[in-house]
Design a protein around this motif. Sequence first.
Motif, PDB file in Angstrom:
ATOM      1  N   ASP A 170       0.859  -1.175   0.000  1.00 13.16           N
ATOM      2  CA  ASP A 170       0.000   0.000   0.000  1.00 13.16           C
ATOM      3  C   ASP A 170       0.902   1.235   0.000  1.00 13.16           C
ATOM      4  OD1 ASP A 170      -3.139   0.711   1.096  1.00 13.16           O
ATOM      5  OD2 ASP A 170      -1.620   2.261   1.277  1.00 13.16           O
ATOM      6  N   LEU A 171       0.672   2.156  -0.915  1.00 17.70           N
ATOM      7  CA  LEU A 171       1.478   3.373  -0.996  1.00 17.70           C
ATOM      8  C   LEU A 171       0.534   4.522  -1.330  1.00 17.70           C
ATOM      9  CD1 LEU A 171       4.802   3.857  -3.020  1.00 17.70           C
ATOM     10  CD2 LEU A 171       3.352   5.678  -2.156  1.00 17.70           C
ATOM     11  N   ARG A 172       0.295   5.384  -0.356  1.00 22.63           N
ATOM     12  CA  ARG A 172      -0.679   6.448  -0.589  1.00 22.63           C
ATOM     13  C   ARG A 172      -0.240   7.763   0.016  1.00 22.63           C
ATOM     14  NH1 ARG A 172      -5.958   4.607   0.680  1.00 22.63           N
ATOM     15  NH2 ARG A 172      -5.164   2.589   0.005  1.00 22.63           N
ATOM     16  N   PRO A 173      -0.687   8.879  -0.577  1.00 23.08           N
ATOM     17  CA  PRO A 173      -0.375  10.184  -0.005  1.00 23.08           C
ATOM     18  C   PRO A 173      -1.042  10.353   1.359  1.00 23.08           C
ATOM     19  CG  PRO A 173      -1.142  10.386  -2.285  1.00 23.08           C
ATOM     20  CD  PRO A 173      -1.443   8.989  -1.837  1.00 23.08           C
ATOM     21  N   HIS A 174      -0.366  11.084   2.206  1.00 24.94           N
ATOM     22  CA  HIS A 174      -0.894  11.374   3.542  1.00 24.94           C
ATOM     23  C   HIS A 174      -0.477  12.789   3.897  1.00 24.94           C
ATOM     24  CE1 HIS A 174      -1.659  11.261   7.824  1.00 24.94           C
ATOM     25  NE2 HIS A 174      -0.391  11.543   8.063  1.00 24.94           N
ATOM     26  N   GLY A 175      -1.411  13.578   4.394  1.00 27.14           N
ATOM     27  CA  GLY A 175      -1.075  14.958   4.716  1.00 27.14           C
ATOM     28  C   GLY A 175      -1.787  15.445   5.950  1.00 27.14           C
ATOM     29  N   ALA A 176      -1.187  16.433   6.608  1.00 27.85           N
ATOM     30  CA  ALA A 176      -1.779  17.087   7.770  1.00 27.85           C
ATOM     31  C   ALA A 176      -0.947  18.308   8.094  1.00 27.85           C
ATOM     32  CB  ALA A 176      -1.822  16.146   8.975  1.00 27.85           C
ATOM     33  N   ASN A 177      -1.628  19.327   8.649  1.00 26.49           N
ATOM     34  CA  ASN A 177      -0.944  20.544   9.099  1.00 26.49           C
ATOM     35  C   ASN A 177      -0.098  21.181   7.999  1.00 26.49           C
ATOM     36  OD1 ASN A 177      -1.997  20.041  11.714  1.00 26.49           O
ATOM     37  ND2 ASN A 177      -0.262  18.695  12.171  1.00 26.49           N
ATOM     38  N   GLY A 178      -0.596  21.116   6.767  1.00 26.39           N
ATOM     39  CA  GLY A 178       0.097  21.766   5.666  1.00 26.39           C
ATOM     40  C   GLY A 178       1.229  20.963   5.058  1.00 26.39           C
ATOM     41  N   ALA A 179       1.522  19.795   5.618  1.00 28.20           N
ATOM     42  CA  ALA A 179       2.594  18.950   5.085  1.00 28.20           C
ATOM     43  C   ALA A 179       1.994  17.784   4.307  1.00 28.20           C
ATOM     44  CB  ALA A 179       3.479  18.425   6.205  1.00 28.20           C
ATOM     45  N   SER A 180       2.778  17.245   3.366  1.00 22.40           N
ATOM     46  CA  SER A 180       2.320  16.123   2.554  1.00 22.40           C
ATOM     47  C   SER A 180       3.426  15.085   2.473  1.00 22.40           C
ATOM     48  CB  SER A 180       1.929  16.603   1.154  1.00 22.40           C
ATOM     49  OG  SER A 180       1.509  15.529   0.338  1.00 22.40           O
ATOM     50  N   TRP A 181       3.066  13.824   2.706  1.00 19.16           N
ATOM     51  CA  TRP A 181       4.021  12.727   2.646  1.00 19.16           C
ATOM     52  C   TRP A 181       3.415  11.577   1.831  1.00 19.16           C
ATOM     53  CZ3 TRP A 181       2.855  14.670   7.751  1.00 19.16           C
ATOM     54  CH2 TRP A 181       3.840  15.492   8.289  1.00 19.16           C
ATOM     55  N   TRP A 182       4.221  10.533   1.654  1.00 18.44           N
ATOM     56  CA  TRP A 182       3.726   9.257   1.144  1.00 18.44           C
ATOM     57  C   TRP A 182       4.020   8.207   2.200  1.00 18.44           C
ATOM     58  CZ3 TRP A 182       6.841  12.575  -1.707  1.00 18.44           C
ATOM     59  CH2 TRP A 182       6.214  13.223  -2.766  1.00 18.44           C
ATOM     60  N   VAL A 183       3.073   7.291   2.408  1.00 10.87           N
ATOM     61  CA  VAL A 183       3.226   6.276   3.451  1.00 10.87           C
ATOM     62  C   VAL A 183       3.051   4.892   2.842  1.00 10.87           C
ATOM     63  CG1 VAL A 183       2.336   5.373   5.619  1.00 10.87           C
ATOM     64  CG2 VAL A 183       2.437   7.849   5.259  1.00 10.87           C
ATOM     65  N   LEU A 184       4.065   4.067   3.034  1.00  9.60           N
ATOM     66  CA  LEU A 184       4.042   2.657   2.646  1.00  9.60           C
ATOM     67  C   LEU A 184       3.573   1.803   3.812  1.00  9.60           C
ATOM     68  CD1 LEU A 184       7.538   2.677   0.990  1.00  9.60           C
ATOM     69  CD2 LEU A 184       5.548   1.710  -0.189  1.00  9.60           C
ATOM     70  N   SER A 185       2.783   0.791   3.519  1.00  9.83           N
ATOM     71  CA  SER A 185       2.378  -0.195   4.527  1.00  9.83           C
ATOM     72  C   SER A 185       2.001  -1.470   3.788  1.00  9.83           C
ATOM     73  CB  SER A 185       1.203   0.322   5.363  1.00  9.83           C
ATOM     74  OG  SER A 185       0.075   0.577   4.544  1.00  9.83           O
ATOM     75  N   ASP A 186       1.598  -2.484   4.500  1.00  8.19           N
ATOM     76  CA  ASP A 186       1.166  -3.719   3.861  1.00  8.19           C
ATOM     77  C   ASP A 186      -0.255  -3.580   3.337  1.00  8.19           C
ATOM     78  OD1 ASP A 186       3.381  -5.454   4.007  1.00  8.19           O
ATOM     79  OD2 ASP A 186       3.016  -5.805   6.135  1.00  8.19           O
ATOM     80  N   LEU A 187      -0.548  -4.296   2.246  1.00  2.57           N
ATOM     81  CA  LEU A 187      -1.907  -4.354   1.720  1.00  2.57           C
ATOM     82  C   LEU A 187      -2.820  -5.031   2.728  1.00  2.57           C
ATOM     83  CD1 LEU A 187      -1.149  -5.564  -1.926  1.00  2.57           C
ATOM     84  CD2 LEU A 187      -1.728  -3.217  -1.225  1.00  2.57           C
ATOM     85  N   ASP A 188      -4.073  -4.581   2.796  1.00  2.00           N
ATOM     86  CA  ASP A 188      -5.012  -5.306   3.650  1.00  2.00           C
ATOM     87  C   ASP A 188      -5.310  -6.663   3.022  1.00  2.00           C
ATOM     88  OD1 ASP A 188      -7.066  -4.987   1.700  1.00  2.00           O
ATOM     89  OD2 ASP A 188      -7.695  -3.097   2.592  1.00  2.00           O
ATOM     90  N   SER A 189      -5.936  -7.530   3.790  1.00  2.00           N
ATOM     91  CA  SER A 189      -6.126  -8.915   3.344  1.00  2.00           C
ATOM     92  C   SER A 189      -6.985  -8.993   2.086  1.00  2.00           C
ATOM     93  CB  SER A 189      -6.764  -9.742   4.466  1.00  2.00           C
ATOM     94  OG  SER A 189      -7.985  -9.161   4.893  1.00  2.00           O
ATOM     95  N   GLU A 190      -7.923  -8.044   1.929  1.00  2.00           N
ATOM     96  CA  GLU A 190      -8.791  -8.076   0.750  1.00  2.00           C
ATOM     97  C   GLU A 190      -7.992  -7.765  -0.511  1.00  2.00           C
ATOM     98  OE1 GLU A 190     -12.766  -5.814  -1.000  1.00  2.00           O
ATOM     99  OE2 GLU A 190     -12.255  -5.659   1.127  1.00  2.00           O
ATOM    100  N   GLN A 191      -7.153  -6.732  -0.463  1.00  2.00           N
ATOM    101  CA  GLN A 191      -6.349  -6.379  -1.638  1.00  2.00           C
ATOM    102  C   GLN A 191      -5.248  -7.390  -1.898  1.00  2.00           C
ATOM    103  OE1 GLN A 191      -4.999  -2.243  -1.249  1.00  2.00           O
ATOM    104  NE2 GLN A 191      -6.479  -1.711  -2.816  1.00  2.00           N
ATOM    105  N   ALA A 192      -4.689  -7.941  -0.808  1.00  2.00           N
ATOM    106  CA  ALA A 192      -3.610  -8.914  -0.971  1.00  2.00           C
ATOM    107  C   ALA A 192      -4.124 -10.265  -1.438  1.00  2.00           C
ATOM    108  CB  ALA A 192      -2.848  -9.069   0.338  1.00  2.00           C
ATOM    109  N   GLY A 193      -5.405 -10.527  -1.212  1.00  2.00           N
ATOM    110  CA  GLY A 193      -5.975 -11.808  -1.592  1.00  2.00           C
ATOM    111  C   GLY A 193      -5.521 -12.956  -0.720  1.00  2.00           C
ATOM    112  N   ALA A 194      -5.092 -12.629   0.514  1.00  2.00           N
ATOM    113  CA  ALA A 194      -4.612 -13.647   1.446  1.00  2.00           C
ATOM    114  C   ALA A 194      -4.734 -13.089   2.862  1.00  2.00           C
ATOM    115  CB  ALA A 194      -3.153 -14.000   1.154  1.00  2.00           C
ATOM    116  N   PRO A 195      -4.836 -13.960   3.874  1.00  2.00           N
ATOM    117  CA  PRO A 195      -4.902 -13.472   5.251  1.00  2.00           C
ATOM    118  C   PRO A 195      -3.649 -12.674   5.609  1.00  2.00           C
ATOM    119  CG  PRO A 195      -5.491 -15.805   5.140  1.00  2.00           C
ATOM    120  CD  PRO A 195      -4.927 -15.435   3.800  1.00  2.00           C
ATOM    121  N   ALA A 196      -3.823 -11.685   6.462  1.00  2.00           N
ATOM    122  CA  ALA A 196      -2.692 -10.871   6.896  1.00  2.00           C
ATOM    123  C   ALA A 196      -1.708 -11.710   7.689  1.00  2.00           C
ATOM    124  CB  ALA A 196      -3.180  -9.701   7.749  1.00  2.00           C
ATOM    125  N   ALA A 197      -0.406 -11.429   7.492  1.00  2.00           N
ATOM    126  CA  ALA A 197       0.638 -12.139   8.236  1.00  2.00           C
ATOM    127  C   ALA A 197       0.724 -11.616   9.661  1.00  2.00           C
ATOM    128  CB  ALA A 197       1.985 -11.956   7.536  1.00  2.00           C
TER     129      ALA A 197
END
Length: 500
Positions: free
Chosen positions: A108-135
Amino acid sequence: MSSDLPEFSAEFCARLREAFQRTGYHVDGVLGALGWQAHAALGRGEPEPAHRVSMDLAELGTLIRLFLLGCTEPAAAVAAALHPAGVADAQAAGLLRPAGDGLRAALDLRPHGANGASWWVLSDLDSEQAGAPAAKDHVLGVGHASLSLVRATTRRPVGSLLDLGTGNGVQALHATQHAERVTATDVSARALALAGANLRLNGVHGELLRGEWFAPVARRRFDQIVCNPPFVVGPPRVDYIYRDSGLAGDDASALVVRQLPGFLAEGGIGQLLASWLHVEGEDWADRVHRWLPQGTDAWFVQRDVADPVLYVGTWLRDAGIDPRSPEGRAKAGAWLDWFAEHDVAGIGFGFVTLRRTDGEPTVVCEDLRQAYDDPLGAEAGGWLDRADWLRAHGQDLPSATLVVPDTVMLERIDEPTDEGWTTAIRRLHRTDGPGWQHELDELAAALLAGCRGALPLSDLLGLLAAAHDQPVDELTATALPIVTELVRHGMLLPAEWGSR
């Protein structure tokens, strides 16, 4: 545990960042391209409006479908959108994976922003998008708990900050805005790999250390500590590292509250999310008070209390487990049995602000379950300031000159009587912060009317006593606890502070 850790080099992150800036794959770019309706629908888990809009967005549309909608995209289109970051490098880093004739996101890689700042945040896909139970070592994205801690964190400039249990590193990212040096720890190697990737992807720096609880920073002190611990309460087990501590009940929250003050520098503060049990025959405030080490100011804010049955169902679904399945029923049964054995009537959840002090500690537990919009972080800083002021002036409060801030209003509710309208309720409202309310009697309302920064409290009480033919000593003894509470809640302030 996941066997392959993502590996995002600084060079690859720089090229990926360049691609995102070029295509507009950032907070403002995505919102502006999708429009608020499709963007809001996507946030509700309704992807079709965003998908339709994305088809007219060229390379930005490819990235939206790839990373936000979980679609398979043609390799050539992905290569064009990610340029100058290569597709082969993205696959080697663990960002993309082949899917038929195209490519899909492996993280999962999506923009994230708050207080006038903008970042990108990587994390694991949820189980639905990954097509498998979460590790077991699944690294969660930026969820409601993470965002609530972001809003509850005081952002005054500090030299050093510790993000304990960093997860994907979002708290560390926010900390780089107000801390000169950021240290992030986690017990999970996968979490640290993704947190490090997020720091590099956003071009900021931080120290990353692996280990349990405070062990990686033994004998160190920090100006500020933030923590989103694995606070799910129940039997002592670890299904998922991000939420389960292996400790029974609310022992994980208790551990952090007990140990955190020992790692604070002089004047440093700690802020964390926490859960606590509501046990039959026990006040929750007494329970959390026992967690505190000596010499600690503490503000416990309870934002919600969950019914045990609803609590279990919520966390089963969080794990992707159907409560109706044999596995779900078995887990729910064991969980509910544990609650019953320990007389658990509810599970409280909220925020804790801690600070070491050499004076008499101020410990307040408050139920703030009402809705409010203002971030709690600024209020926590103000609460500590007011606690300091009360500690310094508590014995000489009558000599203080106070003022009612402009954000405080008095509501009157009148009822009809034979003599006409009579005020039945006087309620003081603070229109900012957590929206505190206090009911007042006639004398307290008259006293506050005089708090305009001109006369000390003792003079106002003397005038009020004379006007109402009351002994000034008795009136003073009655008024001071009320004044103290109103100062603590920012509804009365020292005149020298101005209108802050």
